[in-house]
Every structure is written in C-alpha cells, then in structure tokens.
Design a protein around this motif. Structure first.
Motif, PDB file in Angstrom:
ATOM      1  N   ARG A  18      84.052  45.688  72.036  1.00 40.75           N
ATOM      2  CA  ARG A  18      83.711  46.896  71.276  1.00 40.75           C
ATOM      3  C   ARG A  18      84.395  48.103  71.896  1.00 40.75           C
ATOM      4  O   ARG A  18      84.645  48.133  73.092  1.00 40.75           O
ATOM      5  N   ASN A 100      84.687  44.605  65.083  1.00 40.51           N
ATOM      6  CA  ASN A 100      83.320  44.954  65.475  1.00 40.51           C
ATOM      7  C   ASN A 100      82.978  46.399  65.133  1.00 40.51           C
ATOM      8  O   ASN A 100      81.822  46.698  64.846  1.00 40.51           O
ATOM      9  N   VAL A 109      78.659  40.127  64.248  1.00 37.34           N
ATOM     10  CA  VAL A 109      79.668  40.484  65.243  1.00 37.34           C
ATOM     11  C   VAL A 109      80.842  39.524  65.090  1.00 37.34           C
ATOM     12  O   VAL A 109      80.685  38.412  64.584  1.00 37.34           O
TER      13      VAL A 109
END
Length: 147
Positions: A18, A100, A109
C-alpha cells in the motif's frame, strides 16, 4: 552492533503493498486513484514515455505519455484511468499499490498470486473448524435432548 539491533533494523516486507495513507489520501475515489497513478509513475524511476510504451505492448493498444498525465491529474476528473489500463500500469511498474489504492474502502485487497495457496489453506482451516464445531454442537444438542 548487537544482534537485537540488527533484528530491529530489518523490516518485514508488507503482505499487502500500500501507499502511505497521506500520500494518496482523498475523500474521492477518483482523486485517490489519480494520486496513486502519479505516485507509481514517480516511484517507478521510468519515464512516462517508457511506461506508456510498456502499457501499449501489454494491452496491444495505444497509450501515450499525455494520457498518463491525464490519468495522474486530480484536476482532470473526466479522464479517470480505466480498470484495464490500471492493471497494465501495475504490471508495467510492478506496483501492486495501485490496485490496493483502488480497492481502499472495500473488503478486498490485491496480493501476489503466489500467496493464493496459503490463503486457500487458511480459508479451508477456518471452514473445517466451523464444520467441526457445528457437528459437535449438533451432537451435543441431540445428546441433551435424548436424556
């Protein structure tokens, strides 16, 4: 340096890639994705022209550097990146954080496909535990009812 210090120096890689929250934070999904596109392009170390060429080859359709500028501009709300091009950008840059960022706020995800067997194993363990617990509870209830 002590072994304990060495262990603290080493960081485990994230399981789910992320962007730092502040880097792509936005109340609007389109704006968050535009920020993620800009960040992924910048972090890739490649020019927009190189990325566009890679995306064009991946998709077998024309993608230009100008198009990437449009996709990475928060001000240009009419030209959000389509899903197939977001996937191509993730493939060319090798940056799953794009996916993401798009999935933020959903129950999903994106993880590397190599983790699928591990996920399947853990889901099956949970399913089997639930099944066993239900069977035991049913048997206990039947036993108590028969007394």
């Amino acid at each position: 340096m002590s072994r304990r210090s060495d262990e603290h120096e080493q960081r485990l890689a994230p399981v789910v890639d992320r962007f730092d929250a502040e880097r792509v934070r936005s109340p609007k999904v389109a704006s968050r994705i535009s920020k993620a596109v800009a960040a992924a392009i910048k972090d890739s170390g490649r020019s927009r022209e190189q990325i566009a060429a890679g995306m064009s080859a991946f998709l077998d359709e024309s993608v230009t550097a100008g198009t990437l500028y449009q996709y990475s501009s928060e001000a240009n709300e009419r030209n959000n990146i389509p899903a197939h091009r977001l996937i191509a950008l993730a493939m060319v840059t090798g940056d799953a954080r794009l996916l993401n960022a798009a999935l933020e706020g959903t129950p999903f995800v994106a993880v590397e496909a190599r983790y699928e067997p591990l996920l399947r194993r853990e889901v099956r363990k949970e399913q089997l535990a639930d099944l066993l617990r239900n069977e035991i509870n049913d048997a206990d209830a039947q036993w108590r009812a028969s007394k």
